[in-house]
Enzyme design. Sequence first.
Site, PDB file in Angstrom:
ATOM      1  N   SER A 173      49.157  45.767   8.646  1.00  0.00           N
ATOM      2  CA  SER A 173      49.480  46.061  10.044  1.00  0.00           C
ATOM      3  C   SER A 173      49.093  47.510  10.354  1.00  0.00           C
ATOM      4  CB  SER A 173      50.982  45.903  10.277  1.00  0.00           C
ATOM      5  OG  SER A 173      51.344  46.422  11.534  1.00  0.00           O
ATOM      6  N   TYR A 213      59.718  46.705   8.147  1.00  0.00           N
ATOM      7  CA  TYR A 213      58.416  46.078   8.435  1.00  0.00           C
ATOM      8  C   TYR A 213      57.276  47.024   8.043  1.00  0.00           C
ATOM      9  CZ  TYR A 213      54.587  43.918  11.001  1.00  0.00           C
ATOM     10  OH  TYR A 213      53.378  43.343  11.333  1.00  0.00           O
TER      11      TYR A 213
HETATM   12  P1  NAP Z   1      53.646  34.663  14.070  1.00  0.00           P
HETATM   13  O1  NAP Z   1      52.877  34.049  15.166  1.00  0.00           O
HETATM   14  O2  NAP Z   1      55.056  35.040  14.257  1.00  0.00           O
HETATM   15  O3  NAP Z   1      53.529  33.660  12.796  1.00  0.00           O
HETATM   16  C1  NAP Z   1      54.184  33.970  11.601  1.00  0.00           C
HETATM   17  C2  NAP Z   1      53.815  32.975  10.528  1.00  0.00           C
HETATM   18  O4  NAP Z   1      54.551  33.334   9.338  1.00  0.00           O
HETATM   19  C3  NAP Z   1      54.200  31.548  10.886  1.00  0.00           C
HETATM   20  O5  NAP Z   1      53.217  30.667  10.420  1.00  0.00           O
HETATM   21  C4  NAP Z   1      55.514  31.342  10.142  1.00  0.00           C
HETATM   22  O6  NAP Z   1      55.714  30.011   9.690  1.00  0.00           O
HETATM   23  C5  NAP Z   1      55.312  32.220   8.916  1.00  0.00           C
HETATM   24  N1  NAP Z   1      56.622  32.625   8.390  1.00  0.00           N
HETATM   25  C6  NAP Z   1      57.620  33.271   9.044  1.00  0.00           C
HETATM   26  N2  NAP Z   1      58.703  33.389   8.246  1.00  0.00           N
HETATM   27  C7  NAP Z   1      58.385  32.784   7.079  1.00  0.00           C
HETATM   28  C8  NAP Z   1      59.082  32.525   5.866  1.00  0.00           C
HETATM   29  N3  NAP Z   1      60.356  32.916   5.670  1.00  0.00           N
HETATM   30  N4  NAP Z   1      58.446  31.876   4.886  1.00  0.00           N
HETATM   31  C9  NAP Z   1      57.180  31.448   5.058  1.00  0.00           C
HETATM   32  N5  NAP Z   1      56.458  31.641   6.170  1.00  0.00           N
HETATM   33  C10 NAP Z   1      57.057  32.300   7.172  1.00  0.00           C
HETATM   34  O7  NAP Z   1      52.952  35.970  13.508  1.00  0.00           O
HETATM   35  P2  NAP Z   1      51.459  36.550  13.627  1.00  0.00           P
HETATM   36  O8  NAP Z   1      51.470  37.528  14.711  1.00  0.00           O
HETATM   37  O9  NAP Z   1      50.461  35.464  13.583  1.00  0.00           O
HETATM   38  O10 NAP Z   1      51.431  37.382  12.255  1.00  0.00           O
HETATM   39  C11 NAP Z   1      50.587  37.082  11.170  1.00  0.00           C
HETATM   40  C12 NAP Z   1      50.489  38.339  10.313  1.00  0.00           C
HETATM   41  O11 NAP Z   1      49.904  39.392  11.073  1.00  0.00           O
HETATM   42  C13 NAP Z   1      51.852  38.867   9.841  1.00  0.00           C
HETATM   43  O12 NAP Z   1      51.766  39.302   8.509  1.00  0.00           O
HETATM   44  C14 NAP Z   1      52.108  40.024  10.769  1.00  0.00           C
HETATM   45  O13 NAP Z   1      52.957  40.997  10.201  1.00  0.00           O
HETATM   46  C15 NAP Z   1      50.712  40.545  10.999  1.00  0.00           C
HETATM   47  N6  NAP Z   1      50.592  41.358  12.215  1.00  0.00           N
HETATM   48  C16 NAP Z   1      50.800  40.810  13.451  1.00  0.00           C
HETATM   49  C17 NAP Z   1      50.722  41.626  14.577  1.00  0.00           C
HETATM   50  C18 NAP Z   1      50.923  41.095  15.992  1.00  0.00           C
HETATM   51  O14 NAP Z   1      50.986  41.891  16.931  1.00  0.00           O
HETATM   52  N7  NAP Z   1      51.020  39.793  16.190  1.00  0.00           N
HETATM   53  C19 NAP Z   1      50.424  42.995  14.428  1.00  0.00           C
HETATM   54  C20 NAP Z   1      50.223  43.507  13.158  1.00  0.00           C
HETATM   55  C21 NAP Z   1      50.301  42.679  12.054  1.00  0.00           C
HETATM   56  P3  NAP Z   1      56.548  28.900  10.549  1.00  0.00           P
HETATM   57  O15 NAP Z   1      56.038  28.984  11.958  1.00  0.00           O
HETATM   58  O16 NAP Z   1      56.158  27.592   9.905  1.00  0.00           O
HETATM   59  O17 NAP Z   1      57.994  29.201  10.409  1.00  0.00           O
END
Ligand code: NAP
Length: 252
Positions: free
Chosen positions: A144, A158
Amino acid sequence: MKIDLNNKVLLVTGASRGIGAAVAKMAGQSGGSVAVHANSNLASAKQLAKDIGNGSEAFEADLGNTHAVIRLYHGIIDTYGRIDVLINNAGIAIHSPLSQSEDEWINDWHQTLNVNLLAAGILCKLTIPNFKERGSGIIINISSRAAHRGDTPDYLAYAASKGGMESLTKSIARAYGKDNITAFGVAPGFTRTAMAKDFIDTYGEDYAVQDLALSELTEPQDVAQIVLFLASGLGKHATGTTIDVNAGSYVR
Ligand code: NAP
């Protein structure tokens, strides 16, 4: 230049939605077989695996539970016999202000570190010997912008977990390069997914865009394209690096 993932098995954690789902979809379009991991949204992961085809399957595991992480790995090996590309994408961002009780705050830290960092570490620990036996492998850890820029005081765990992902990536890259194992980080900034929804709903999209050099929010596929390039093996000599995908909101 062609992104060719034919005959490759990719594990994408957290692929039921958001960035992980975009990565899984694109990997399938490039010919890959995807182990589509989910926690609570198994039905979405099953549908996605079906849509992708190429022998893709859905797998369920709560990555906050170390036994479930180990079971996930063995379930995938039982199904495919191998993993060619491990993409540690699943992540959570828990709002944990310092005003919380000690117990609550510490619980949030444990949960965040377990899901965001320890699960990725366990999957690396289990996958690397398999890579070594087979003579190659690629690990991509989704970090991130917070790892570099820092986060607000409500998201200390985080940011710390993502800093850990980056040093995990560097260590693996330096230790196993001679085994033809490469490791990369991808550090998204604010990306339009469920994780960012609360912020957009509260402050509005215009406010989110103000912070960017570009005039539009990053979409999951903008991140996925970079992940796919690395997954293809074309980025081999950049091993150990982390690529920022933050629309110019933090240039280091
Ligand atoms: P998201 O839409 O919230 O999706 C999160 C994913 O992680 C979902 O598939 C969820 O599975 C899974 N997950 C959550 N809790 C879990 C658990 N306890 N065990 C196993 N799986 C779990 O998030 P995203 O934005 O796509 O994020 C993906 C990655 O990018 C993350 O590592 C996040 O930190 C990083 N990131 C995101 C942003 C942003 O702005 N979106 C910015 C920087 C970094 P279920 O739906 O099946 O529960």
